[in-house]
Design a protein around this motif. Structure first.
Motif, mmCIF file in Angstrom:
data_model
loop_
_atom_site.group_PDB
_atom_site.id
_atom_site.type_symbol
_atom_site.label_atom_id
_atom_site.label_comp_id
_atom_site.label_asym_id
_atom_site.label_seq_id
_atom_site.Cartn_x
_atom_site.Cartn_y
_atom_site.Cartn_z
ATOM 1 N N ASP A 56 0.738 -1.272 0.147
ATOM 2 C CA ASP A 56 0.040 -0.036 -0.023
ATOM 3 C C ASP A 56 0.889 1.380 0.085
ATOM 4 N N GLN A 57 2.157 0.996 -0.328
ATOM 5 C CA GLN A 57 2.941 2.327 -0.182
ATOM 6 C C GLN A 57 3.487 2.762 -1.572
ATOM 7 N N LYS A 58 3.014 4.078 -1.714
ATOM 8 C CA LYS A 58 3.323 4.639 -3.190
ATOM 9 C C LYS A 58 4.793 5.051 -3.555
ATOM 10 N N LEU A 59 5.216 4.469 -4.437
ATOM 11 C CA LEU A 59 6.659 4.414 -4.813
ATOM 12 C C LEU A 59 6.988 5.530 -5.841
ATOM 13 N N GLU A 60 6.292 5.512 -6.847
ATOM 14 C CA GLU A 60 6.715 6.528 -8.176
ATOM 15 C C GLU A 60 5.350 6.832 -8.698
ATOM 16 N N CYS A 61 5.069 8.161 -9.590
ATOM 17 C CA CYS A 61 4.076 8.302 -10.185
ATOM 18 C C CYS A 61 4.516 9.023 -11.862
ATOM 19 N N TRP A 62 4.046 8.788 -12.580
ATOM 20 C CA TRP A 62 4.315 9.631 -14.054
ATOM 21 C C TRP A 62 3.087 9.823 -14.627
ATOM 22 N N GLN A 63 3.042 11.199 -15.328
ATOM 23 C CA GLN A 63 2.104 11.804 -16.106
ATOM 24 C C GLN A 63 1.966 10.598 -17.513
ATOM 25 N N THR A 64 3.144 10.361 -18.032
ATOM 26 C CA THR A 64 3.022 9.531 -19.275
ATOM 27 C C THR A 64 3.919 8.293 -18.975
ATOM 28 N N ILE A 65 3.527 7.209 -19.167
ATOM 29 C CA ILE A 65 4.555 6.075 -18.717
ATOM 30 C C ILE A 65 5.242 5.603 -19.984
ATOM 31 N N LYS A 66 6.513 5.225 -19.620
ATOM 32 C CA LYS A 66 7.307 4.677 -20.796
ATOM 33 C C LYS A 66 6.878 3.213 -20.924
ATOM 34 N N GLN A 67 7.340 2.705 -22.190
ATOM 35 C CA GLN A 67 6.920 1.260 -22.446
ATOM 36 C C GLN A 67 7.867 0.267 -21.568
ATOM 37 N N SER A 68 9.193 0.933 -21.200
ATOM 38 C CA SER A 68 10.050 0.131 -20.365
ATOM 39 C C SER A 68 10.779 0.985 -19.531
ATOM 40 N N PHE A 69 10.694 0.406 -18.145
ATOM 41 C CA PHE A 69 11.455 1.297 -17.215
ATOM 42 C C PHE A 69 11.919 0.650 -16.172
ATOM 43 N N GLN A 70 13.007 1.025 -15.398
ATOM 44 C CA GLN A 70 13.490 0.261 -14.191
ATOM 45 C C GLN A 70 13.350 1.218 -13.059
ATOM 46 N N THR A 71 13.026 0.333 -11.763
ATOM 47 C CA THR A 71 13.150 1.056 -10.422
ATOM 48 C C THR A 71 13.422 -0.161 -9.552
ATOM 49 N N THR A 72 13.992 0.598 -8.372
ATOM 50 C CA THR A 72 14.619 -0.205 -7.536
ATOM 51 C C THR A 72 13.677 -0.194 -6.224
ATOM 52 N N ILE A 73 13.397 -1.353 -5.540
ATOM 53 C CA ILE A 73 12.442 -1.462 -4.604
ATOM 54 C C ILE A 73 13.182 -2.308 -3.322
ATOM 55 N N ARG A 74 12.643 -2.252 -2.365
ATOM 56 C CA ARG A 74 13.034 -2.905 -0.992
ATOM 57 C C ARG A 74 11.839 -3.278 -0.286
ATOM 58 N N TYR A 75 11.828 -4.672 0.057
ATOM 59 C CA TYR A 75 10.726 -5.305 0.785
ATOM 60 C C TYR A 75 11.084 -6.525 1.500
ATOM 61 N N GLY A 76 10.345 -6.931 2.544
ATOM 62 C CA GLY A 76 10.794 -7.859 3.473
ATOM 63 C C GLY A 76 9.952 -9.227 3.583
ATOM 64 N N GLN A 77 9.068 -9.159 2.728
ATOM 65 C CA GLN A 77 7.797 -10.284 2.640
ATOM 66 C C GLN A 77 7.127 -10.381 1.355
ATOM 67 N N ASN A 78 6.635 -11.233 0.704
ATOM 68 C CA ASN A 78 5.939 -11.540 -0.303
ATOM 69 C C ASN A 78 4.932 -10.165 -0.782
ATOM 70 N N SER A 79 5.213 -9.720 -1.543
ATOM 71 C CA SER A 79 4.292 -8.359 -1.746
ATOM 72 C C SER A 79 3.331 -8.381 -3.049
ATOM 73 N N ARG A 80 2.637 -7.198 -3.201
ATOM 74 C CA ARG A 80 2.093 -7.149 -4.358
ATOM 75 C C ARG A 80 2.440 -5.878 -4.967
ATOM 76 N N LEU A 81 2.790 -5.792 -6.331
ATOM 77 C CA LEU A 81 3.178 -4.638 -7.056
ATOM 78 C C LEU A 81 1.892 -4.154 -7.816
#
Length: 117
Positions: A56-81
């Motif tokens: 339920d934590q917001k990571l990033e927002c975009w006005q127009t989303i690219k076809q492909s992009f990279q992001t770095t995340i950190r989590y400690g248990q099975n999660s849903r993106l």
């Protein structure tokens, strides 16, 4: 009949889709945090503002989303993106898993704790 088939094929082609790689993180022991770089490829997304959420934590927002992009995340248990549009509707989601190299604490007993003999 041909028009109906053509119309359903076109509607299927425009459904949003994405691929999140990798979807599994390997950590040394249970409870360790996983930090990994994700490559996200999105297809057929209508023009809108999108936000990426981990649990339920917001990571990033975009006005127009690219076809492909990279992001770095950190989590400690099975999660849903999840990719959420400006109307707070979950457009796409993916499960992220954590695997551990060490087995959970404690040893399993191979035989019964007692015997008649």
């Amino acid at each position: 009949m041909f028009l109906l088939l053509m119309a359903t094929t076109e509607s299927q082609a425009t459904e949003p889709d994405w691929q999140v790689l990798p979807d599994t993180c390997v950590v040394d022991k249970p409870g360790d945090l996983c930090t990994m770089s994700l490559t996200i490829s999105a297809r057929s997304l209508p023009n809108d503002t999108y936000c990426l959420y981990l649990a339920d934590q917001k990571l990033e927002c975009w006005q127009t989303i690219k076809q492909s992009f990279q992001t770095t995340i950190r989590y400690g248990q099975n999660s849903r993106l999840a990719l959420v549009n400006s109307r707070d509707y979950v457009v796409l989601s993916a499960d992220l898993k954590i695997k551990t190299l060490q087995s959970p604490q404690g040893r399993r007993r191979v035989r019964s704790p007692w015997s008649i003999f």
